[in-house]
Design an enzyme around this catalytic site. Structure first.
Site, mmCIF file in Angstrom:
data_model
loop_
_atom_site.group_PDB
_atom_site.id
_atom_site.type_symbol
_atom_site.label_atom_id
_atom_site.label_comp_id
_atom_site.label_asym_id
_atom_site.label_seq_id
_atom_site.Cartn_x
_atom_site.Cartn_y
_atom_site.Cartn_z
ATOM 1 N N LYS A 200 0.820 -1.220 0.000
ATOM 2 C CA LYS A 200 0.000 0.000 0.000
ATOM 3 C C LYS A 200 0.850 1.264 0.000
ATOM 4 C CE LYS A 200 -3.127 2.580 3.079
ATOM 5 N NZ LYS A 200 -2.203 3.583 3.638
ATOM 6 N N ASN A 201 1.807 1.346 0.919
ATOM 7 C CA ASN A 201 2.582 2.573 1.055
ATOM 8 C C ASN A 201 3.450 2.840 -0.170
ATOM 9 O OD1 ASN A 201 1.449 3.023 3.551
ATOM 10 N ND2 ASN A 201 3.149 2.125 4.692
ATOM 11 N N ARG B 83 -4.961 10.291 2.724
ATOM 12 C CA ARG B 83 -3.707 10.829 3.239
ATOM 13 C C ARG B 83 -2.632 10.917 2.149
ATOM 14 N NH1 ARG B 83 -1.717 13.942 7.304
ATOM 15 N NH2 ARG B 83 0.547 13.756 7.234
ATOM 16 N N ASP C 233 -5.841 8.238 8.639
ATOM 17 C CA ASP C 233 -6.046 7.682 9.965
ATOM 18 C C ASP C 233 -6.158 8.765 11.025
ATOM 19 O OD1 ASP C 233 -5.917 5.020 9.182
ATOM 20 O OD2 ASP C 233 -3.745 5.020 9.215
ATOM 21 N N ASP D 95 3.844 1.059 11.783
ATOM 22 C CA ASP D 95 2.589 0.439 11.346
ATOM 23 C C ASP D 95 2.383 -0.957 11.914
ATOM 24 O OD1 ASP D 95 1.860 2.639 9.927
ATOM 25 O OD2 ASP D 95 2.380 1.852 7.960
ATOM 26 N N MET E 279 6.093 7.739 17.412
ATOM 27 C CA MET E 279 5.794 8.692 16.356
ATOM 28 C C MET E 279 4.396 9.311 16.433
ATOM 29 S SD MET E 279 7.673 6.878 13.105
ATOM 30 C CE MET E 279 7.229 8.215 12.004
#
Length: 437
Positions: free
Chosen positions: A22-23, A97, A121, A320, A342
């Site tokens: 996904k990223n 995002r 998110d 994640d 984070m």
């Protein structure tokens, strides 16, 4: 609204193949705006965030061809700048995002970029300073309408290469700045750059398109600008977050499972960190085999102190996956401190696990102490809501191991990051039903 009804207590068996990353996909799909030539992309995950980005590109004027279930071709000859000022663009961009990474390519190729304040998110403050400070270093001007929450970035005289030291090793920030710099005049040096495998993939794709980038895989990138880029073909890596989710799921459910085609060399520290929880696995070629484990014990540090698992920029552990480590630890033997550095709200989902009977002490917004049950006490089924993508999957894993039937609401969050998750898990023995309420 759809919910998941999850019947717990079923062991899994067989094999499962991770989806495309996904990223990585969010970066790669934005990069198609850098050229007027055709770009073919394979292993594109059919998840909500990616499908929304593809639709957004289509409405911007990109010609999109679906070549197969997971393959697309993109041709961005012209962009509809009137659409970029429209309410539809604002609404669609706000929900996604990754839409912020459209700005870098637009700025590089057209000298101007527009983007609404991105969504995504609800995991605490996720600032965009790194992105826009980088653009300003390259000579762009930033304008922000606080009422409309709309950004515009313009480089009237064109972008110019420069030296910059990023204030944080932001993955999306680095990707955005790299995509802007590849067509800037002169040399750009980016220090404290993120160097995740997905960013390496982006850089290698840009090099195939004609970009000149040195230092790929390090935190110091040197980019010599070019006048134009051409087309290329690219294949996504498997999603390391999904691979980690499956490792935790197998251990939590005392299941024997093979995860296929994981690109093991790109998983970094992830397998070793699961081993610290006592989870056994074997690398078999490019697969990960996880044997059935009725018990797994958390290691301590060499001096006997309690193990800490914390996130860090690559090659450290990706944030994640911390929710997966946390939920897997609830059935381990021993204790572990999960330290989420984070994002200040990402651990707040633990109240659902505590309701299910997990022994967790939330020390502060960033740290949670987990004392495992050693599989001697199963979690209790409950009704809960998914606050974000990764916590949603962690709760799904908890529900799969619980005693009774759980209901998970707000599963759109899970759909944003995991393709057909209930169908794929049911195929290996889970009992998950998607129903409308």
């Amino acid at each position: 609204m759809a919910v998941f009804k999850v019947e717990g207590g079923h062991r899994l068996s067989g094999s499962i193949t991770p989806q495309g990353a996904k990223n990585e996909a969010l970066q790669i799909l934005c990069a198609v705006l850098l050229t007027r030539e055709r770009v073919v992309v394979h292993n594109v995950p059919a998840i909500l965030d990616i499908l929304n980005l593809i639709e957004l590109l289509r409405r911007m004027g990109v010609v999109v061809e679906q070549l197969g279930e997971e393959s697309y071709a993109f041709t961005a000859r012209d962009i509809d700048f009137d659409y970029l000022r429209s309410e539809d663009y604002r609404l669609r961009g706000t929900k996604l995002r990754g839409s912020v990474m459209l700005v870098g390519p637009m700025l590089a190729r057209f000298g101007v970029g527009f983007i609404p304040k991105p969504g995504g998110d609800k995991i605490g403050r996720r600032r965009l300073d790194t992105h826009f400070l980088g653009f300003q270093k390259l000579g762009a001007q930033l304008n922000f309408d606080p009422n409309a929450e709309f950004y515009s970035v313009e480089a009237k005289g064109g972008l110019k290469g420069t030296y910059m030291l990023l204030d944080e090793a932001s993955v999306t920030g680095t990707a955005n700045i790299v995509m802007a710099a590849v067509m800037a005049k002169g040399r750009t040096t980016i220090y404290n750059a993120a160097c995740e495998p997905y960013l390496q993939q982006l850089c290698r794709m840009l090099v195939r398109m004609g970009a000149r980038i040195e230092g790929i895989g390090s935190n110091l990138l040197t980019i010599d600008g070019v006048d134009e880029l051409g087309g290329t073909e690219h294949t996504m890596l498997p999603d390391m977050i999904e691979i980690g989710s499956f490792i935790g799921m197998a251990a939590m459910n005392r299941s024997e499972l093979t995860i296929k085609d994981v690109s093991f060399e790109n998983l970094g520290i992830i397998p070793a960190q699961f081993a610290r929880l006592g989870i056994r696995f074997e690398q078999r070629g490019d697969d990960i085999y996880i044997p059935q484990q009725d018990h797994y014990s958390i290691e301590t540090f060499m001096d006997g102190s309690i193990m800490t698992i914390a996130d860090a920029p690559w090659p450290g552990l990706t944030p994640d996956l911390l929710s997966i480590f946390l939920v897997a630890a609830t059935q381990a033997k021993g204790a572990v401190l999960i330290h989420q550095k984070m994002f200040e709200s990402r651990l707040f989902f633990v109240d659902r696990l505590i309701t299910m009977g997990a022994q967790i002490v939330l020390c502060d917004p960033h740290r949670a102490m987990v004392i495992g049950h050693d599989q001697n006490q199963r979690l209790r089924a409950t009704r809960m809501s998914s606050p974000d993508i990764r916590a949603g999957v962690a709760l799904l894993i908890a529900a799969m191991s619980a005693e009774g039937t759980s209901v998970i609401q707000n599963i759109d969050q899970i759909d944003r990051g995991y393709k057909d998750i209930e169908k794929r898990l049911n195929a290996i023995g889970a009992k998950i039903t998607r129903i409308e309420e």
